[in-house]
Design a protein around this motif. Structure first.
Motif, mmCIF file in Angstrom:
data_model
loop_
_atom_site.group_PDB
_atom_site.id
_atom_site.type_symbol
_atom_site.label_atom_id
_atom_site.label_comp_id
_atom_site.label_asym_id
_atom_site.label_seq_id
_atom_site.Cartn_x
_atom_site.Cartn_y
_atom_site.Cartn_z
ATOM 1 N N ARG A 18 0.592 -1.204 -0.316
ATOM 2 C CA ARG A 18 0.048 -0.030 0.339
ATOM 3 C C ARG A 18 1.089 1.302 0.166
ATOM 4 O O ARG A 18 0.722 1.814 -0.658
ATOM 5 C CB ARG A 18 -1.327 -0.201 0.932
ATOM 6 N N GLN A 25 -6.415 4.708 -0.486
ATOM 7 C CA GLN A 25 -7.160 3.501 -1.124
ATOM 8 C C GLN A 25 -7.894 3.200 0.157
ATOM 9 O O GLN A 25 -7.462 3.205 1.195
ATOM 10 C CB GLN A 25 -5.621 1.932 -0.827
ATOM 11 N N LEU A 27 -9.705 0.359 1.468
ATOM 12 C CA LEU A 27 -9.212 -1.122 1.689
ATOM 13 C C LEU A 27 -8.685 -1.066 3.664
ATOM 14 O O LEU A 27 -7.767 -0.085 3.998
ATOM 15 C CB LEU A 27 -7.314 -1.022 1.155
ATOM 16 N N PHE A 31 -8.556 -6.305 4.502
ATOM 17 C CA PHE A 31 -8.115 -6.424 2.561
ATOM 18 C C PHE A 31 -6.968 -5.995 2.647
ATOM 19 O O PHE A 31 -5.871 -6.785 1.632
ATOM 20 C CB PHE A 31 -9.197 -5.450 1.883
ATOM 21 N N THR A 32 -6.063 -5.454 3.454
ATOM 22 C CA THR A 32 -4.671 -5.236 2.951
ATOM 23 C C THR A 32 -3.489 -6.546 3.053
ATOM 24 O O THR A 32 -3.314 -7.027 2.657
ATOM 25 C CB THR A 32 -4.029 -4.305 4.301
ATOM 26 N N ALA A 35 -4.014 -8.328 0.372
ATOM 27 C CA ALA A 35 -3.447 -7.559 -0.933
ATOM 28 C C ALA A 35 -2.479 -8.965 -0.183
ATOM 29 O O ALA A 35 -1.344 -8.353 -1.677
ATOM 30 C CB ALA A 35 -4.359 -6.416 -1.661
ATOM 31 N N VAL A 70 -3.497 -3.741 -4.944
ATOM 32 C CA VAL A 70 -3.779 -2.752 -4.279
ATOM 33 C C VAL A 70 -3.702 -1.736 -5.454
ATOM 34 O O VAL A 70 -5.096 -1.044 -4.776
ATOM 35 C CB VAL A 70 -2.821 -2.104 -3.220
ATOM 36 N N LEU A 73 -7.286 -3.159 -7.195
ATOM 37 C CA LEU A 73 -8.154 -2.976 -5.999
ATOM 38 C C LEU A 73 -9.131 -1.434 -6.164
ATOM 39 O O LEU A 73 -10.368 -1.045 -5.977
ATOM 40 C CB LEU A 73 -7.805 -3.624 -4.616
ATOM 41 N N SER A 74 -7.388 -1.154 -5.602
ATOM 42 C CA SER A 74 -8.716 0.546 -5.333
ATOM 43 C C SER A 74 -8.945 1.489 -6.144
ATOM 44 O O SER A 74 -9.703 2.287 -6.233
ATOM 45 C CB SER A 74 -7.388 1.851 -5.006
ATOM 46 N N ARG A 82 -15.527 1.928 0.102
ATOM 47 C CA ARG A 82 -14.704 1.257 1.737
ATOM 48 C C ARG A 82 -15.394 -0.058 1.767
ATOM 49 O O ARG A 82 -16.243 -0.215 1.370
ATOM 50 C CB ARG A 82 -14.677 2.289 3.284
#
Length: 83
Positions: A18, A25, A27, A31-32, A35, A70, A73-74, A82
């Motif tokens: 990230r 992001q 997340l 989800f971190t 990822a 990441v 996904l972002s 979110r």
């Protein structure tokens, strides 16, 4: 113990991934971690296609893979959601 290590390692790899992606992001902590784990998987799959079956992703390759996950996904979630 291996599962807990994989989860904790995935979290730290996800955090570092990230940091490589500019901007904010959307997340959360879960989800971190996901990822980071997915980044390790992506790094392993790509590395095996390039360098052969005996390749195992290193820490830096996992972080780059996590940054890629990441980033995707972002962009997919956008600014208003979110997850």
């Amino acid at each position: 113990m291996d599962v807990i290590g994989f989860i904790v390692g995935g979290f730290f790899v996800g955090l570092l991934g990230r940091l490589l992606v500019p901007g904010r992001q959307p997340l959360g902590c879960l989800f971190t971690t996901a990822a980071g784990m997915a980044g390790s998987l992506v790094a392993g799959l790509v590395g095996r296609q390039i360098w052969g079956e005996r390749y195992a992703p290193g820490f830096l390759a996992s972080i780059v893979g996590a940054a890629l996950v990441v980033f995707v996904l972002s962009r997919a979630l956008g600014k208003n959601r979110r997850f």
